[in-house]
Design an enzyme around this catalytic site. Structure first.
Site, PDB file in Angstrom:
ATOM      1  N   ARG A  39      42.607  30.891  43.306  1.00 21.27           N
ATOM      2  CA  ARG A  39      41.847  30.357  44.432  1.00 21.27           C
ATOM      3  C   ARG A  39      42.647  29.233  45.078  1.00 21.27           C
ATOM      4  NH1 ARG A  39      39.363  34.261  44.734  1.00 21.27           N
ATOM      5  NH2 ARG A  39      37.141  34.613  44.512  1.00 21.27           N
ATOM      6  N   HIS A  63      45.169  36.208  51.187  1.00 15.50           N
ATOM      7  CA  HIS A  63      44.137  36.451  50.160  1.00 15.50           C
ATOM      8  C   HIS A  63      43.937  37.965  49.990  1.00 15.50           C
ATOM      9  CE1 HIS A  63      40.372  34.737  48.027  1.00 15.50           C
ATOM     10  NE2 HIS A  63      40.663  35.927  47.519  1.00 15.50           N
TER      11      HIS A  63
END
Ligand code: NDP
Ligand code: OXD
Length: 316
Positions: free
Chosen positions: A231, A279
């Protein structure tokens, strides 16, 4: 028996259009798309990705929340989250994608992809020294479903592999470390750091300049490398830039960022030794995730336990 006697599903997603999720879930159960159904007593499950805050708090018969991804930080951000089980994705297809991403980035850094791309631009024909995988230690931060699979794959292709987790853990062919006490030893033994941690109160902001300084930079690669596919809020983007500038880091592959999409003004975009993906390391594919999700709901209604329920206290 009427077709939809089973509990209905609220599908609550932001950031993308969940058309395919809707179609596949609807094959077996009635699905209500948020913002409809926010107080509907016939809704027993929520399937969510970055749901808007407080939308789950008014559902009187909600029994479980299913994340569309492996990460659940997007769910726990919700101040109105009901105290019911939260289920994360564990799926072979997603794990395979993450293993591919990790191998791809480790191979590229090891085999000097950045150097060759820079040379090609300038039409330079020069061959750097080649070192075998067995000269390189890859350290995986987060030895969960994804980290363990990545560690095994890296071992199979010849790397030395270290792993760091919260609790003590044994993984064959991996040198394991755990907790705060094991962190420095883990970093000191690592040339390429691969971050596959969940975002929790404990891990937020963990990838600092000081942490990167602990990596082994006198190594077969000529410097330490960071790969983050966990993350973005695990890292400090500014600290990574600083580490790249002063040689603490040789190169980085970043799939996740403090702010996503990565702002156009970020210096990371143009950095010659940073490789950026949006991502996209391991996408959740509804074709592989919805069927087991529906099977879990059926089993739960038969009285069986849910699997892959996250530990709310630990936050993952
Ligand atoms: P898991 O929950 O299976 O594993 C998490 C691992 O992190 C465990 O080994 C756990 O330790 C460790 N961990 C958690 N907190 C700490 C801590 N404070 N200190 C040390 N270790 C810690 O997660 P997954 O492997 O399924 O996924 C990992 C993350 O990858 C997800 O949470 C998500 O954020 C990210 N992800 C990113 C994707 C992308 O496309 N970029 C796609 C999918 C996931 P322990 O074993 O002791 O519990
Ligand atoms: C996930 C993700 O958590 O895609 O699955 O980031």
């Amino acid at each position: 028996m009427p077709t939809f006697e089973k509990g209905r599903i609220l599908l609550a997603v932001t950031g993308f259009t969940p058309q395919r999720w809707y179609e596949l879930l609807s094959a077996s159960r009635e699905v209500v798309l948020e913002p409809e159904g926010r107080t509907d007593p016939s809704i027993t499950y929520a399937v969510v990705w970055k749901q808007r805050p407080n939308i789950l708090s008014g559902l009187p018969n909600l029994r479980a929340i299913f994340s569309i991804g492996a990460g659940v930080d997007h769910i726990f951000r919700d101040p109105g989250l009901p105290d019911i089980p939260v289920v994360k994705v564990v799926a072979d297809n997603l794990t395979q994608h993450m293993v591919e991403y990790v191998l791809w980035r480790v191979f590229d850094h090891h085999r000097q992809g950045m150097l060759y791309r820079a040379q090609q631009k300038k039409k330079i024909w020069r061959e750097p020294a080649q070192r075998p995988a067995s000269d390189i230690s890859v350290g995986i931060m987060g030895l969960g479903a994804l980290g363990t699979a990545a560690a095994r794959a890296l071992h199979t292709v010849g790397y030395r592999v270290n792993g760091w987790s919260r609790r003590e853990k044994a993984v064959e062919n991996v040198a394991t470390f755990h907790g705060d006490r094991g962190l420095v030893s883990f970093l000191n033994a690592t040339d390429i750091l691969v971050v596959l941690l969940p975002l929790t109160a404990q891990t937020q902001g963990i990838i600092t300049y000081d942490l990167l300084r602990q990596l082994r930079s006198r190594n077969a690669l000529g410097g330490a490398v960071l790969v983050n596919a966990g993350r973005g809020k695990l890292q400090k983007d500014a600290d990574i830039l600083r580490a790249l500038e002063d040689g603490t880091l040789k190169e980085a592959s970043l799939d996740v960022f403090e702010v996503e999409p990565l702002p156009k003004t970020s210096e990371l975009w143009n950095h010659p030794r940073v490789f950026i993906t949006p991502h996209a390391a391991a996408a959740s594919d509804p074709e592989h995730i919805v069927a087991p999700m529906l099977a879990q709901m059926d089993a739960f209604e038969r009285g069986e336990d849910l699997t892959n329920v996250v530990d709310r206290k630990a936050g993952y």
